[in-house]
Design a protein around this motif. Structure first.
Motif, short mmCIF file in Angstrom:
data_model
loop_
_atom_site.label_atom_id
_atom_site.label_comp_id
_atom_site.label_asym_id
_atom_site.label_seq_id
_atom_site.Cartn_x
_atom_site.Cartn_y
_atom_site.Cartn_z
N TYR A 22 9.37 11.27 25.19
CA TYR A 22 8.93 12.66 25.06
C TYR A 22 9.95 13.49 24.29
O TYR A 22 9.58 14.31 23.44
CB TYR A 22 8.70 13.29 26.44
CG TYR A 22 8.47 14.79 26.32
CD1 TYR A 22 7.32 15.29 25.72
CD2 TYR A 22 9.44 15.69 26.76
CE1 TYR A 22 7.12 16.66 25.58
CE2 TYR A 22 9.25 17.06 26.61
CZ TYR A 22 8.09 17.54 26.03
OH TYR A 22 7.90 18.89 25.86
N GLU A 23 11.23 13.31 24.56
CA GLU A 23 12.25 14.09 23.87
C GLU A 23 12.27 13.78 22.38
O GLU A 23 12.48 14.67 21.55
CB GLU A 23 13.62 13.81 24.49
CG GLU A 23 13.79 14.42 25.87
CD GLU A 23 15.06 13.95 26.57
OE1 GLU A 23 15.64 14.73 27.33
OE2 GLU A 23 15.44 12.78 26.36
N ILE A 24 12.02 12.53 22.01
CA ILE A 24 11.93 12.16 20.60
C ILE A 24 10.75 12.86 19.95
O ILE A 24 10.85 13.44 18.86
CB ILE A 24 11.81 10.64 20.45
CG1 ILE A 24 13.10 9.96 20.91
CG2 ILE A 24 11.49 10.26 19.00
CD1 ILE A 24 13.01 8.44 20.96
N ILE A 25 9.60 12.83 20.61
CA ILE A 25 8.39 13.45 20.07
C ILE A 25 8.57 14.96 19.99
O ILE A 25 8.18 15.60 18.99
CB ILE A 25 7.16 13.07 20.92
CG1 ILE A 25 6.82 11.60 20.68
CG2 ILE A 25 5.96 13.96 20.60
CD1 ILE A 25 5.71 11.06 21.55
N LYS A 26 9.15 15.55 21.00
CA LYS A 26 9.38 16.99 21.00
C LYS A 26 10.25 17.40 19.82
O LYS A 26 9.95 18.37 19.11
CB LYS A 26 10.04 17.41 22.32
CG LYS A 26 10.40 18.90 22.38
CD LYS A 26 11.12 19.23 23.68
CE LYS A 26 11.56 20.69 23.70
NZ LYS A 26 12.29 21.03 24.94
N LEU B 106 -0.02 17.12 25.65
CA LEU B 106 0.43 18.40 25.10
C LEU B 106 -0.75 19.23 24.60
O LEU B 106 -0.78 20.46 24.76
CB LEU B 106 1.43 18.17 23.97
CG LEU B 106 2.80 17.61 24.38
CD1 LEU B 106 3.65 17.31 23.16
CD2 LEU B 106 3.53 18.59 25.30
N LYS B 107 -1.73 18.56 24.01
CA LYS B 107 -2.94 19.27 23.56
C LYS B 107 -3.72 19.81 24.76
O LYS B 107 -4.17 20.96 24.77
CB LYS B 107 -3.83 18.33 22.75
CG LYS B 107 -3.33 18.04 21.33
CD LYS B 107 -4.19 17.00 20.64
CE LYS B 107 -5.64 17.44 20.54
NZ LYS B 107 -6.48 16.41 19.87
N ALA B 108 -3.87 18.99 25.80
CA ALA B 108 -4.62 19.40 26.98
C ALA B 108 -3.95 20.59 27.67
O ALA B 108 -4.63 21.46 28.24
CB ALA B 108 -4.75 18.23 27.96
N GLY B 109 -2.64 20.64 27.58
CA GLY B 109 -1.90 21.74 28.20
C GLY B 109 -1.83 22.98 27.34
O GLY B 109 -1.24 23.99 27.76
N LYS C 89 -3.59 16.03 12.51
CA LYS C 89 -2.49 16.79 11.92
C LYS C 89 -2.13 17.99 12.79
O LYS C 89 -3.00 18.59 13.42
CB LYS C 89 -2.85 17.25 10.51
CG LYS C 89 -3.05 16.10 9.52
CD LYS C 89 -3.35 16.60 8.13
CE LYS C 89 -3.49 15.43 7.15
NZ LYS C 89 -3.77 15.88 5.78
N LEU C 90 -0.84 18.30 12.79
CA LEU C 90 -0.36 19.42 13.59
C LEU C 90 -0.72 20.73 12.90
O LEU C 90 -0.38 20.96 11.74
CB LEU C 90 1.16 19.32 13.75
CG LEU C 90 1.83 20.46 14.53
CD1 LEU C 90 1.40 20.43 15.99
CD2 LEU C 90 3.36 20.33 14.43
N ILE C 91 -1.44 21.59 13.62
CA ILE C 91 -1.76 22.91 13.09
C ILE C 91 -0.66 23.90 13.45
O ILE C 91 -0.14 24.62 12.62
CB ILE C 91 -3.11 23.41 13.63
CG1 ILE C 91 -4.22 22.41 13.29
CG2 ILE C 91 -3.43 24.80 13.06
CD1 ILE C 91 -4.39 22.14 11.81
N ASN D 59 6.27 27.44 23.83
CA ASN D 59 7.44 26.59 24.02
C ASN D 59 7.05 25.26 24.67
O ASN D 59 6.38 25.24 25.70
CB ASN D 59 8.49 27.29 24.87
CG ASN D 59 9.14 28.46 24.14
OD1 ASN D 59 9.12 28.52 22.91
ND2 ASN D 59 9.71 29.38 24.89
N LEU D 60 7.48 24.19 24.06
CA LEU D 60 7.22 22.87 24.63
C LEU D 60 8.00 22.69 25.93
O LEU D 60 9.15 23.17 26.03
CB LEU D 60 7.59 21.78 23.63
CG LEU D 60 6.80 21.79 22.31
CD1 LEU D 60 7.37 20.74 21.36
CD2 LEU D 60 5.32 21.56 22.54
#
Length: 214
Positions: A144-148, A190-193, A202-204, A209-210
């Motif tokens: 998760y930290e890598i993705i964040k 993350l999308k659901a939240g 693609k990221l819009i 804050n994550l």
């Protein structure tokens, strides 16, 4: 430190480039690679100037290949050649690039004459910080930290519009060793939240804050 906190010293880069008028510009097509140092020691080492476009830097070959990051114009490539042994690296164009170059000895001569070593150091420190951030996200953090960290970088990097060029999954797989299933699972949560908004992979945008933990 994460990628979003690292800023290119654009003033230093442009100051250095202004001392090297374009002489023999070369077009590097998408997918073509730019060698920093050939294994033939008889050929002079070179410093490259990325005038237009963007490249992925990497070391190693085949299954041992490790992508280090994206270099966006204007940039100076190959400063590792200033060390006695130099460093063998490879750069692959992710879009058509315009590149010029100069021999290392000529580069050093101009830098000394124009008293530009402080600017060269600024550029090299930024490269070192980027590599340090990449190392931090390559194995010492949770998935998760890598993705964040990579999401924050994609959101903040506007020069080359990474969000438009890459799906999030492709970008994550390019610069991490995370599996597709892990990436998709975390992105889905993350999308659901409501933390991120995506369309066609693609990221819009990052809406808020994550979370610190997943």
């Amino acid at each position: 430190m994460n990628f979003s906190q690292i800023e290119k010293p654009r003033d230093a880069v442009e100051k250095i480039l202004s001392c090297f008028p374009v002489s023999k510009p070369c077009l590097i097509e998408q997918g073509q690679t730019l060698p920093i140092k050939t294994r033939n020691e008889n050929q002079p080492r070179k410093i490259y100037f990325l005038l237009e476009g963007a490249m992925i830097s990497s070391v190693g070959e085949n299954e041992k290949k490790q992508n280090l990051g994206i270099v966006v114009s204007p940039s100076i490539i190959g400063l590792g050649q200033l060390a006695p042994a130099g460093a063998i690296a490879q750069y692959e164009a992710i879009a058509p690039c315009m590149v010029d170059s100069t021999n290392v000895d000529d580069f050093i001569k101009v830098i000394e004459e124009q008293h530009l070593w402080p600017d060269v150091i600024k550029v090299m420190l930024t490269i070192m910080n980027s590599l340090a951030a990449r190392t931090t996200t390559s194995g010492l953090q949770s998935a998760y930290e890598i993705i964040k960290s990579n999401l924050l970088y994609m959101e903040s990097e506007t020069t080359y519009m990474l969000k438009e060029r890459y799906t999030v999954v492709k970008y994550m797989q390019t610069f991490s060793r995370l599996s597709r299933s892990i990436i998709l699972k975390i992105l889905s949560e993350l999308k659901a939240g409501g933390f991120i908004e995506m369309n066609n992979g693609k990221l819009i945008r990052i809406n808020r804050n994550l979370p610190e933990k997943f």
